[in-house]
Scaffold this active site. Structure first.
Site, PDB file in Angstrom:
ATOM      1  N   LEU A  46      44.696  23.026  40.249  1.00  0.00           N
ATOM      2  CA  LEU A  46      45.185  24.326  39.796  1.00  0.00           C
ATOM      3  C   LEU A  46      46.132  24.825  40.880  1.00  0.00           C
ATOM      4  O   LEU A  46      45.717  25.059  42.018  1.00  0.00           O
ATOM      5  CB  LEU A  46      44.022  25.306  39.605  1.00  0.00           C
ATOM      6  CG  LEU A  46      42.874  24.854  38.705  1.00  0.00           C
ATOM      7  CD1 LEU A  46      41.836  25.961  38.561  1.00  0.00           C
ATOM      8  CD2 LEU A  46      43.375  24.409  37.334  1.00  0.00           C
ATOM      9  N   SER A  48      49.188  27.517  42.054  1.00  0.00           N
ATOM     10  CA  SER A  48      49.881  28.780  41.796  1.00  0.00           C
ATOM     11  C   SER A  48      51.315  28.724  42.313  1.00  0.00           C
ATOM     12  O   SER A  48      51.579  28.187  43.395  1.00  0.00           O
ATOM     13  CB  SER A  48      49.135  29.932  42.475  1.00  0.00           C
ATOM     14  OG  SER A  48      47.835  30.055  41.940  1.00  0.00           O
ATOM     15  N   CYS A  63      52.702  25.492  50.324  1.00  0.00           N
ATOM     16  CA  CYS A  63      52.684  25.336  48.866  1.00  0.00           C
ATOM     17  C   CYS A  63      53.561  24.188  48.378  1.00  0.00           C
ATOM     18  O   CYS A  63      53.152  23.402  47.520  1.00  0.00           O
ATOM     19  CB  CYS A  63      53.110  26.636  48.201  1.00  0.00           C
ATOM     20  SG  CYS A  63      51.998  28.016  48.547  1.00  0.00           S
ATOM     21  N   ARG A  90      49.343  35.141  45.042  1.00  0.00           N
ATOM     22  CA  ARG A  90      47.920  35.188  44.672  1.00  0.00           C
ATOM     23  C   ARG A  90      47.666  36.183  43.535  1.00  0.00           C
ATOM     24  O   ARG A  90      46.674  36.898  43.514  1.00  0.00           O
ATOM     25  CB  ARG A  90      47.043  35.507  45.896  1.00  0.00           C
ATOM     26  CG  ARG A  90      47.078  34.440  46.972  1.00  0.00           C
ATOM     27  CD  ARG A  90      45.940  34.563  47.981  1.00  0.00           C
ATOM     28  NE  ARG A  90      46.007  35.764  48.769  1.00  0.00           N
ATOM     29  CZ  ARG A  90      46.630  35.861  49.966  1.00  0.00           C
ATOM     30  NH1 ARG A  90      47.214  34.802  50.493  1.00  0.00           N
ATOM     31  NH2 ARG A  90      46.637  36.997  50.623  1.00  0.00           N
ATOM     32  N   ASP A 123      42.960  38.555  46.429  1.00  0.00           N
ATOM     33  CA  ASP A 123      43.325  37.527  45.453  1.00  0.00           C
ATOM     34  C   ASP A 123      43.110  38.090  44.060  1.00  0.00           C
ATOM     35  O   ASP A 123      41.999  38.490  43.714  1.00  0.00           O
ATOM     36  CB  ASP A 123      42.460  36.276  45.676  1.00  0.00           C
ATOM     37  CG  ASP A 123      43.008  35.041  44.978  1.00  0.00           C
ATOM     38  OD1 ASP A 123      43.628  35.188  43.908  1.00  0.00           O
ATOM     39  OD2 ASP A 123      42.792  33.926  45.488  1.00  0.00           O
ATOM     40  N   ARG A 125      44.174  36.400  41.173  1.00  0.00           N
ATOM     41  CA  ARG A 125      44.484  35.358  40.194  1.00  0.00           C
ATOM     42  C   ARG A 125      43.440  35.247  39.085  1.00  0.00           C
ATOM     43  O   ARG A 125      42.258  35.420  39.318  1.00  0.00           O
ATOM     44  CB  ARG A 125      44.636  34.007  40.906  1.00  0.00           C
ATOM     45  CG  ARG A 125      45.939  33.889  41.648  1.00  0.00           C
ATOM     46  CD  ARG A 125      46.054  32.614  42.449  1.00  0.00           C
ATOM     47  NE  ARG A 125      45.224  32.647  43.656  1.00  0.00           N
ATOM     48  CZ  ARG A 125      45.280  31.736  44.613  1.00  0.00           C
ATOM     49  NH1 ARG A 125      46.102  30.715  44.498  1.00  0.00           N
ATOM     50  NH2 ARG A 125      44.516  31.843  45.679  1.00  0.00           N
ATOM     51  N   SER A 147      41.824  20.285  45.812  1.00  0.00           N
ATOM     52  CA  SER A 147      41.994  21.634  46.334  1.00  0.00           C
ATOM     53  C   SER A 147      41.086  21.851  47.528  1.00  0.00           C
ATOM     54  O   SER A 147      40.008  21.247  47.619  1.00  0.00           O
ATOM     55  CB  SER A 147      41.649  22.677  45.257  1.00  0.00           C
ATOM     56  OG  SER A 147      41.807  23.983  45.763  1.00  0.00           O
TER      57      SER A 147
END
Length: 201
Positions: A46, A48, A63, A90, A123, A125, A147
């Site tokens: 996952l 972002s 990232c 986030r 966060d 999300r 992750s």
């Protein structure tokens, strides 16, 4: 539901890319996939969105390297998917992310502290659309998670998935990202393995 699909040639290999959404909502996410996805233990990430790290090669975050390495890992395995979620900052959005970055720059604080100073949660999300995308792809209910973020594991479990194993990616990143990653490890409880990260000047 799947909105659109095509095949994309990239530096990391050939992938099927699809956009996903739900009836009556403009919200979308993207999946970057290879191979058969219905086998137990298929790998998933996952991810972002981060325009600064991915498009502008910002040195202060990881990232971009994480996305590229995740794509390489899927290509190496021959199956798996990256669910790319439009959750800049986030989940705060680009405007608030930039405001937070400016507070970090001026006050010498970290990104969690900057968000708190703006009256924001650390966060924000929401991973529910990832569940829609994985169901669209016929993804196995038992997965391997790429992750170091414990909240992503929890999110998958809330969506009804069993995470049989989880591993952090190994990648190269700027030395300038060290403090940011250390913050995520200490304050965000990310399972970062600094022996697997190559910091370069």
């Amino acid at each position: 539901m799947i909105i659109a699909t095509t095949v994309l040639e990239t530096a990391q290999g050939e992938f099927s890319v699809s956009t996903h959404g739900t009836e009556g909502s403009p919200e979308r996410c993207l999946t970057i996939s290879q191979g058969y996805l219905g086998a137990a233990g298929t790998v998933v990430r996952l991810h972002s969105s981060c325009i600064f790290g991915e498009a502008l090669s910002a040195c202060d975050c990881d990232c971009g390297p994480q996305l590229a390495t995740a794509m390489q890992e899927v290509d190496k395995r021959g199956s798996g998917t990256i669910v790319y979620l439009y959750q800049e900052g986030r989940g705060a959005g680009l405007d608030l992310k930039i405001q937070g970055m400016e507070r970090q720059r001026i006050k010498g604080i970290n990104s969690y502290q900057a968000y708190e100073s703006l009256g924001l949660p650390r966060d924000m999300r929401d991973y529910s659309l990832a569940g829609t995308a994985l169901a669209d792809l016929g993804f196995a209910k038992t997965v391997t998670l790429m992750s170091n973020n414990p909240t992503k594991r929890s999110a998958l479990e809330r969506l009804g998935y069993v995470v049989e194993s989880q591993f952090a990616l190994s990648y190269t990143v700027s030395q300038r990202a060290y403090d940011y990653l250390k913050m995520k490890q200490v304050e965000g409880e990310h399972s970062l393995d600094f022996d697997k990260i190559d910091f370069v000047h």
